[in-house]
Write a protein that holds these residues in place. Structure first.
Motif, PDB file in Angstrom:
ATOM      1  N   UNK A  93       0.835  -1.204   0.000  1.00  0.00           N
ATOM      2  CA  UNK A  93       0.000   0.000   0.000  1.00  0.00           C
ATOM      3  C   UNK A  93       0.867   1.249   0.000  1.00  0.00           C
ATOM      4  N   UNK A  94       1.918   1.238   0.822  1.00  0.00           N
ATOM      5  CA  UNK A  94       2.836   2.376   0.880  1.00  0.00           C
ATOM      6  C   UNK A  94       3.547   2.553  -0.463  1.00  0.00           C
ATOM      7  N   UNK A  95       3.978   1.444  -1.056  1.00  0.00           N
ATOM      8  CA  UNK A  95       4.663   1.484  -2.352  1.00  0.00           C
ATOM      9  C   UNK A  95       3.736   2.040  -3.432  1.00  0.00           C
ATOM     10  N   UNK A  96       2.493   1.565  -3.452  1.00  0.00           N
ATOM     11  CA  UNK A  96       1.528   2.013  -4.454  1.00  0.00           C
ATOM     12  C   UNK A  96       1.314   3.517  -4.369  1.00  0.00           C
ATOM     13  N   UNK A  97       1.097   4.013  -3.148  1.00  0.00           N
ATOM     14  CA  UNK A  97       0.869   5.449  -2.960  1.00  0.00           C
ATOM     15  C   UNK A  97       2.103   6.253  -3.363  1.00  0.00           C
TER      16      UNK A  97
END
Length: 271
Positions: free
Chosen positions: A229-233
């Motif tokens: 999720x952090x990577x996607x954002x």
């Protein structure tokens, strides 16, 4: 039969209201009903079918579908639920801070992908039993989660925020993503404070909190989901990539590594 522009505008508005009403009344998918109603209104207005189809925003559809697909991953493997419980539990014995924790949880749940409406529903799952356990007015804690979900849903990568920024840009105002998000954050937090003090949220007692349940640590799949999720954002913000396609890529990688089954994600998507 020909209609004036004013009459067509009125017919379109009535058709929209009827579409929503029928969908709720008969438990039908409003989007699919809307497609059929659009064809009927288009024929009445003399608009060619090709032109109707051209008006369908395929880019927005891809963005919404990708965000919904990615959000189901963290819902299926329990990442969102456990994360929300940990945030609420982090207030310790300071029970009067639980409503504030729920405000943050609301932002977290809605802002992690699902958007405002699913975020509100998820917050209700936590706020209702928590209010009973604390023997307090459910509106104190409930409003915190609901208002937080409204804020979280306006994040640039969420369905609600995407719709808002896209329509704003199409209307010629440019992308007001962060301005809109910050406006909602300040406005909703002020509204939350009004509710908190009006309902005397500071009187919530810590001795009613049930601490018998020890929350488990995040398992491997949940940790991977949080990292993804952090990577996607980060990818969306730094490289300005299409949000929907980025969600599909990251989500597919998670499915490929067995974090969740892709078939389950597809079934859980709110079509």
């Amino acid at each position: 039969m020909s209609f004036s522009p004013e009459a067509l505008a009125a017919i379109s508005l009535i058709a929209l209201v009827l579409t929503i009403a029928i969908a709720f009344w008969r438990k039908m998918n409003p989007g699919i009903v809307a497609f059929g109603v659009t064809l009927i209104v288009g024929i009445m207005a003399g608009i060619p079918t090709k032109q109707l189809i051209a008006g369908f925003n395929s880019n927005l559809f891809v963005i919404l579908l990708g965000a919904a697909f990615f959000a189901t991953i963290s819902q299926i493997n329990g990442t969102l639920e456990l994360l929300a419980k940990k945030v609420v539990n982090a207030v310790g014995t300071k029970a009067h801070l639980v409503p504030f924790a729920m405000f943050f949880v609301g932002i977290l749940l809605a802002g992690s992908g699902p958007g405002t409406v699913p975020g509100i529903a998820l917050c209700a799952i936590f706020s209702a039993p928590l209010s009973r356990a604390l023997k307090t007015d459910p509106l104190v804690i409930g409003y915190g989660g609901q208002l937080g979900a409204i804020v979280g849903g306006m994040a640039p990568w969420c369905a609600t925020g995407i719709v808002s920024s896209t329509l704003s840009a199409d209307a010629g105002f440019g992308s007001l993503v962060m301005t809109t998000f910050m406006t909602y954050l300040v406005g909703c937090f002020i509204f939350f404070l009004v509710v908190y003090f009006a309902l005397k949220g500071w009187n919530i007692k810590a001795d009613h909190i049930n601490r018998s349940e020890k929350l488990p640590a995040f398992n491997f799949n949940q940790r991977i989901t949080l990292l993804a999720t952090v990577v996607m954002i980060a990818v969306v913000i730094v490289f300005k990539t299409n949000i929907g396609l980025t969600c599909f890529v990251v989500g597919s990688v998670l499915c490929a590594f067995g974090v969740v089954k892709m078939e389950e994600c597809i079934k859980k998507i709110s079509w």
